[in-house]
Design an enzyme around this catalytic site. Structure first.
Site, PDB file in Angstrom:
ATOM      1  N   LYS A 115       0.806  -1.286   0.021  1.00 43.32           N
ATOM      2  CA  LYS A 115       0.122   0.009   0.012  1.00 43.32           C
ATOM      3  C   LYS A 115       0.868   1.362  -0.028  1.00 43.32           C
ATOM      4  CE  LYS A 115      -0.988   1.603   4.513  1.00 43.32           C
ATOM      5  NZ  LYS A 115      -0.165   1.389   5.668  1.00 43.32           N
ATOM      6  N   ASP A 162      -0.181  -6.930   3.238  1.00 44.04           N
ATOM      7  CA  ASP A 162      -0.679  -6.173   4.488  1.00 44.04           C
ATOM      8  C   ASP A 162       0.152  -6.866   5.536  1.00 44.04           C
ATOM      9  OD1 ASP A 162      -2.227  -5.580   6.586  1.00 44.04           O
ATOM     10  OD2 ASP A 162      -3.959  -5.144   5.530  1.00 44.04           O
ATOM     11  N   HIS A 163       0.889  -6.057   5.950  1.00 47.31           N
ATOM     12  CA  HIS A 163       1.802  -6.684   7.114  1.00 47.31           C
ATOM     13  C   HIS A 163       1.187  -7.020   8.220  1.00 47.31           C
ATOM     14  CE1 HIS A 163       2.093  -2.428   9.101  1.00 47.31           C
ATOM     15  NE2 HIS A 163       2.500  -3.344   9.942  1.00 47.31           N
ATOM     16  N   LYS A 193       1.311 -10.937  11.298  1.00 47.83           N
ATOM     17  CA  LYS A 193       1.709 -10.750  12.645  1.00 47.83           C
ATOM     18  C   LYS A 193       1.173 -12.107  13.110  1.00 47.83           C
ATOM     19  CE  LYS A 193       1.167  -5.763  13.112  1.00 47.83           C
ATOM     20  NZ  LYS A 193       2.374  -5.247  13.792  1.00 47.83           N
ATOM     21  N   HIS A 225      -5.655  -2.886   7.228  1.00 48.40           N
ATOM     22  CA  HIS A 225      -5.479  -3.513   8.351  1.00 48.40           C
ATOM     23  C   HIS A 225      -6.419  -3.775   9.107  1.00 48.40           C
ATOM     24  CE1 HIS A 225      -1.342  -2.525   7.418  1.00 48.40           C
ATOM     25  NE2 HIS A 225      -1.162  -1.651   7.912  1.00 48.40           N
ATOM     26  N   LYS A 280      -3.639   8.173  15.713  1.00 46.00           N
ATOM     27  CA  LYS A 280      -2.173   8.415  15.983  1.00 46.00           C
ATOM     28  C   LYS A 280      -2.259   9.384  17.185  1.00 46.00           C
ATOM     29  CE  LYS A 280       0.273   7.183  11.674  1.00 46.00           C
ATOM     30  NZ  LYS A 280       0.683   5.920  12.109  1.00 46.00           N
TER      31      LYS A 280
END
Ligand code: BG6
Length: 510
Positions: free
Chosen positions: A155, A184-185, A189, A247, A347
């Protein structure tokens, strides 16, 4: 069928990294390859070729050493470890926008082509260059053979449904879907992968995993960091595109999907796609009831004063970019009818913590005296994604002694205690799968498209109606009040994440 990664690593591979001197390669790809190398998970014959406009072996080694020292899960590199990895690095300088220069790359790769098991083309470059590279590769036949050549993209895959479709069309004009790996990291996980293991490798969860027993699901991905040095990208993206479109929706799909028939890339991705397809469309004229945006003002994080978003370097004064997004989704199917899924991310929030909170319904009848404290905290299952990695079941128990008092208690599983070993980084898992040709943890085009199309009414409404109340949450809090109202309207509340910790402290076992 997906097997464990062990033993699937091909004997030979060529890994061509476009953008090798860039930020992504420096922070994430380089350190992940380094760790795979030290763990013996790279192919025996592995050609790692960094491509960039200006690049030399020395410059690449220097930049990646810095990246490894800063970002590797192992900490600073030991000299001998580094030297053994640095020996793998080769470079190829070229201008990606010049079609004629792809011939040189082909010649370079052909040297070992007959042995090249997998041939990976990793586009760690801005999406505006994707088409130039894929056209260039195809012009010299490097998109074939299909079983060998793979292209990897990350992305931002567009900033709207239309833009995504354009990017995807250009990729698919040369590569088959089975050759395209969309990262999509979050899917790499361990804690995210474990959602499927928990749900489908145990008989006890599935019977209660539905509207009869579950009141709602809340997914929180909170970060205490600000926008950092990524203003150029973030100003255009904002929290909904940056985090929710990929995500958070991917995590939601894993929580909500039906059981797969087989642990197989397409079966799992089909079931995830069904969730997105079942999500009720957000009405364009009523976006406010389903989505909330926010932007941080200056505030305090861990005792330090931090600036507001608009005072961060390179952010336009009066910027309307959201740094917080919360959204309510309803899944129209038999399992989830009327069970809201609340997703929030932001954030500069009070803590860095990602978790899924599955709130069970209240008991149908309370037989205990009113003063026992029942329901002071509802029963819920908390899947901790990071920094704590584990699962907590929160339930009511009798406090020892009399008079009768009931108290919420926690039953905990922690990766660290159970496995006594550090989890591999998400990029390591995904790169191993990529080399092995396993696409289970990568996004298929139809999933990305469905995710964009679900969010388009919100993006369009927000673009048409700039927020008038920005900034609307101080740094160091849990976000704007409107997000509280989003769930309060349904008679619910966000629950404070189970064990908020500051960004710096890690719950990992390393
Ligand atoms: C990235 C976003 O995809 O994920 C960033 O672009 C965000 O804005 C990051 O900070 C969070 O990932 P992680 O793995 O650090 O939680």
């Amino acid at each position: 069928m997906r097997e464990s990664s062990a033993g699937r690593t091909p004997q030979h591979a060529q890994f061509v990294l476009f953008g090798a001197m860039g930020d992504l390669a420096w922070r994430l790809i380089g350190p992940a390859l380094y760790n795979l190398h030290l763990d013996g998970h790279l192919p025996q014959e592995f050609a790692l070729i960094g491509v960039d406009r200006e690049i030399s072996v020395d410059a690449l080694r220097q930049r990646w050493r810095d990246g490894v020292d800063r970002f590797s899960r192992r900490g600073r590199a030991e000299q001998a470890d580094w030297d053994s990895f640095a020996g793998l690095l080769q470079v190829h300088a070229m201008d990606l926008t010049q079609p004629a220069q792809y011939e040189g790359l082909k010649v370079r790769l052909d040297v070992a082509a007959e042995k090249a098991g997998a041939q990976v083309f990793y586009l760690a470059i801005p999406p505006r260059l994707f088409a130039a590279v894929t056209d260039g590769l195809a012009s010299v036949g490097l998109q074939r053979p299909r079983g060998r050549a793979r292209v990897v993209v990350e992305k931002p895959l567009g900033d709207s449904l239309q833009a995504f479709c354009r990017i995807d069309q250009s990729l698919r004009s040369h590569f088959e879907e089975s050759q395209i790996y969309r990262m999509d990291h979050f899917l790499g996980k361990e804690t995210v992968q474990n959602i499927l293991a928990m749900r489908f490798a145990n008989p006890i969860f599935e019977p209660i995993w539905n509207r009869r027993y579950i009141d709602h699901v809340a997914i929180t991905v909170a970060e205490s960091i600000g926008v950092g040095h990524r203003a150029g990208y973030y100003e255009h993206a904002g929290a909904l595109r940056d985090m929710v479109q990929n995500h958070l929706l991917q995590v939601m799909c894993l929580v909500a999907m039906e059981p797969p028939v087989a642990y197989d890339a397409d079966d799992i991705r089909n079931k995830k796609l069904d969730v997105l397809r079942a999500c009720r469309r957000i009405p364009a004229d009523d976006v406010r009831r389903f989505a909330v945006r926010g932007q941080y003002a200056g505030g305090w994080i861990e005792g330090e004063a931090v600036p507001g978003y608009c005072d961060e370097p390179d952010i336009a004064a009066g910027s309307n970019t959201e740094t917080y997004a919360a959204i309510k989704l309803l899944v129209d199917n038999w399992r989830w009818q009327d069970v809201p899924f609340y997703l929030r991310t932001g954030k500069r929030l009070a803590a860095t913590v990602s978790e899924i909170s599955i709130r069970f319904r209240d008991i149908p009848h309370n037989a205990f005296p009113a003063d026992t404290g029942l329901n002071s905290q509802p029963v819920r299952l908390v899947i901790q994604i990071q920094p704590q990695e584990g699962i907590i079941l929160k339930f009511m128990a009798k406090q020892p002694g009399s008079p009768l008092r009931l108290r919420p208690v926690d039953m905990r599983f922690s990766y660290c205690d159970a496995f006594k070993t550090a989890s591999p980084g998400a990029y390591e898992t995904l790169l191993r799968d990529l080399l092995a040709g396993d696409a289970t943890l990568f996004m298929r085009a139809d999933q990305v498209e469905a995710a964009w199309s679900l969010l388009m009414p919100v993006l369009e409404a927000w673009a048409a109606n700039p927020a008038l109340d920005f900034p609307n949450y101080p740094a160091g809090t849990w976000g704007p009040e409107a997000a509280e109202r989003l769930v309060a309207r349904d008679g619910r509340a966000w629950l404070t994440p189970s064990a908020p910790r500051a960004a710096a402290s890690s719950g990992r076992c390393d």
